[in-house]
Design a protein around this motif. Structure first.
Motif, PDB file in Angstrom:
ATOM      1  N   GLU A  54     -10.836 -11.287  -4.008  1.00  0.00           N
ATOM      2  CA  GLU A  54      -9.490 -11.590  -3.512  1.00  0.00           C
ATOM      3  C   GLU A  54      -8.876 -10.369  -2.840  1.00  0.00           C
ATOM      4  OE1 GLU A  54      -5.141 -13.235  -5.058  1.00  0.00           O
ATOM      5  OE2 GLU A  54      -6.860 -13.236  -6.422  1.00  0.00           O
ATOM      6  N   LEU A  55      -9.099  -9.194  -3.410  1.00  0.00           N
ATOM      7  CA  LEU A  55      -8.591  -7.968  -2.807  1.00  0.00           C
ATOM      8  C   LEU A  55      -9.185  -7.776  -1.418  1.00  0.00           C
ATOM      9  CD1 LEU A  55      -7.062  -5.266  -2.911  1.00  0.00           C
ATOM     10  CD2 LEU A  55      -9.085  -4.290  -4.029  1.00  0.00           C
ATOM     11  N   GLU A  56     -10.493  -7.945  -1.295  1.00  0.00           N
ATOM     12  CA  GLU A  56     -11.145  -7.768  -0.004  1.00  0.00           C
ATOM     13  C   GLU A  56     -10.617  -8.758   1.023  1.00  0.00           C
ATOM     14  OE1 GLU A  56     -15.279  -8.101  -0.863  1.00  0.00           O
ATOM     15  OE2 GLU A  56     -15.400  -6.137  -1.855  1.00  0.00           O
ATOM     16  N   ALA A  57     -10.378 -10.002   0.580  1.00  0.00           N
ATOM     17  CA  ALA A  57      -9.871 -11.022   1.505  1.00  0.00           C
ATOM     18  C   ALA A  57      -8.465 -10.675   1.982  1.00  0.00           C
ATOM     19  CB  ALA A  57      -9.877 -12.389   0.820  1.00  0.00           C
ATOM     20  N   ARG A  58      -7.638 -10.154   1.091  1.00  0.00           N
ATOM     21  CA  ARG A  58      -6.256  -9.817   1.472  1.00  0.00           C
ATOM     22  C   ARG A  58      -6.208  -8.615   2.416  1.00  0.00           C
ATOM     23  NH1 ARG A  58      -1.645 -11.259  -2.901  1.00  0.00           N
ATOM     24  NH2 ARG A  58      -2.739 -12.860  -4.086  1.00  0.00           N
ATOM     25  N   LEU A  59      -7.116  -7.678   2.203  1.00  0.00           N
ATOM     26  CA  LEU A  59      -7.081  -6.454   3.005  1.00  0.00           C
ATOM     27  C   LEU A  59      -7.849  -6.572   4.315  1.00  0.00           C
ATOM     28  CD1 LEU A  59      -7.574  -3.668   0.297  1.00  0.00           C
ATOM     29  CD2 LEU A  59      -5.452  -4.673   1.160  1.00  0.00           C
ATOM     30  N   LYS A  60      -8.709  -7.564   4.426  1.00  0.00           N
ATOM     31  CA  LYS A  60      -9.563  -7.686   5.605  1.00  0.00           C
ATOM     32  C   LYS A  60      -8.723  -7.829   6.882  1.00  0.00           C
ATOM     33  CE  LYS A  60     -13.439 -10.325   7.509  1.00  0.00           C
ATOM     34  NZ  LYS A  60     -14.360 -11.477   7.302  1.00  0.00           N
ATOM     35  N   PRO A 100      -8.080   2.373   5.433  1.00  0.00           N
ATOM     36  CA  PRO A 100      -8.561   1.397   4.451  1.00  0.00           C
ATOM     37  C   PRO A 100      -9.446   2.005   3.372  1.00  0.00           C
ATOM     38  CG  PRO A 100      -8.734   0.515   6.665  1.00  0.00           C
ATOM     39  CD  PRO A 100      -8.373   1.957   6.811  1.00  0.00           C
ATOM     40  N   ASP A 101     -10.338   2.910   3.752  1.00  0.00           N
ATOM     41  CA  ASP A 101     -11.227   3.530   2.763  1.00  0.00           C
ATOM     42  C   ASP A 101     -10.444   4.379   1.773  1.00  0.00           C
ATOM     43  OD1 ASP A 101     -13.436   2.353   3.936  1.00  0.00           O
ATOM     44  OD2 ASP A 101     -13.863   4.067   5.227  1.00  0.00           O
ATOM     45  N   GLU A 102      -9.434   5.076   2.268  1.00  0.00           N
ATOM     46  CA  GLU A 102      -8.594   5.878   1.381  1.00  0.00           C
ATOM     47  C   GLU A 102      -7.829   4.986   0.413  1.00  0.00           C
ATOM     48  OE1 GLU A 102      -4.950   9.170   1.588  1.00  0.00           O
ATOM     49  OE2 GLU A 102      -5.919   8.476   3.445  1.00  0.00           O
ATOM     50  N   LEU A 103      -7.375   3.841   0.903  1.00  0.00           N
ATOM     51  CA  LEU A 103      -6.660   2.908   0.029  1.00  0.00           C
ATOM     52  C   LEU A 103      -7.581   2.364  -1.052  1.00  0.00           C
ATOM     53  CD1 LEU A 103      -4.176   1.265  -0.735  1.00  0.00           C
ATOM     54  CD2 LEU A 103      -4.856  -0.438   0.959  1.00  0.00           C
ATOM     55  N   HIS A 115       0.811  -1.223   0.000  1.00  0.00           N
ATOM     56  CA  HIS A 115       0.000   0.000   0.000  1.00  0.00           C
ATOM     57  C   HIS A 115       0.839   1.265   0.000  1.00  0.00           C
ATOM     58  CE1 HIS A 115       0.900  -0.506   4.309  1.00  0.00           C
ATOM     59  NE2 HIS A 115       0.638   0.782   4.449  1.00  0.00           N
ATOM     60  N   CYS A 116       2.146   1.139   0.219  1.00  0.00           N
ATOM     61  CA  CYS A 116       3.029   2.314   0.253  1.00  0.00           C
ATOM     62  C   CYS A 116       3.778   2.537  -1.056  1.00  0.00           C
ATOM     63  CB  CYS A 116       4.052   2.171   1.382  1.00  0.00           C
ATOM     64  SG  CYS A 116       3.348   2.208   3.036  1.00  0.00           S
TER      65      CYS A 116
END
Length: 255
Positions: free
Chosen positions: A153-159, A174-177, A137-138
């Motif tokens: 898959e994105l949601e699972a990784r970020l959860k 998280p919302d900004e990302l 994310h950086c």
């Protein structure tokens, strides 16, 4: 360093036995060569066969050979080796064009790993190395790779992830990302300003394989003293071209 898991170690010892001889073994042979209990060997062989890492030879009851899963793992490893070699070559060509630092990176969970790098010849340049791991994310490559994942898959990784900051400009909300990743998908390239290094900005584009899947990202990193909106546009086009060239080398023929 965590402790080694005995069952996993023994399973790997069994698989490595198949690298020798004619590539076939029976349970008694495994028992004798590894000096393990017969029951343990039977359970491990059964488990490995159930997961397709081993397969019983049809006309030789009780004998095993390597299964399709080991071939799949080996093929994926070979793909990554090709990606690293081809990535280094393309990164060199891009760096010769812009005289800035060029990276190629892959995604592992929510981190990126740099697999190729070519330095700028400028006295002021980014200090990094192939093999380095950074939070996705950086970085521009990381945001490009995260944005390319299917939504589930994105949601699972970020959860449940905690997004730590590398600099004051790093995204930690998280919302900004999620919003930033949506912008990456819309634009087709990713940009980060001082998010992983307070003195550097980067732009990245996606690298696709023969099936059209995004397997890596190519980025160009520039010290802020050489960065401008015009330079960003130029480098975004160059990164996209370099990523496209690398994609072609990997067999991609799509638009």
């Amino acid at each position: 360093m965590g402790r080694l898991v005995p069952a996993v170690t023994r399973s790997l010892d069994i698989l490595e036995l198949f690298l020798e001889g004619d590539g076939t073994l029976s349970a008694p042979e495994v028992t004798r060569r590894l000096q393990l209990p017969r029951t343990t060997v039977h359970e491990l062989l059964t488990t490995l066969a159930a997961r397709s890492y081993l397969v019983q030879i049809p006309d030789q009851p009780g004998r095993y050979r390597l299964g399709v899963r080991t071939y799949q793992l080996g093929s994926r490893y070979a793909e990554q080796l090709d990606l690293a070699a081809e990535g280094q070559q393309v990164a060199r060509e891009v760096a010769e064009t812009c005289d800035e630092t060029v990276h190629v990176a892959i995604l592992e969970d929510t981190d990126v790993i740099y697999i190729a790098k070519v330095d700028s010849t400028h006295a002021v340049r980014m200090v990094s190395a192939a093999g380095r791991r950074l939070p996705a994310h950086c970085t521009s490559v990381g945001k490009m790779l995260l944005a390319s994942l299917p939504q589930p898959e994105l949601e699972a990784r970020l959860k449940g992830r905690e997004f730590t900051a590398m600099t004051p400009a790093s995204i930690t909300d998280p919302d900004e990302l999620v919003a930033a990743l949506a912008a990456v998908r819309e634009r087709g390239v990713a940009v980060e300003h001082r998010e992983s290094n307070p003195d550097v900005s980067c732009v990245a584009a996606p690298v696709r394989d023969s099936a059209g899947r995004v397997v890596a990202a190519l980025s160009i990193s520039v010290p802020m003293i050489r960065w401008s909106e015009e330079r960003e546009r130029e480098l975004a086009e160059l990164a996209a071209k370099g990523a496209g060239d690398l994609s072609v080398r990997l067999g991609h023929r799509g638009a």
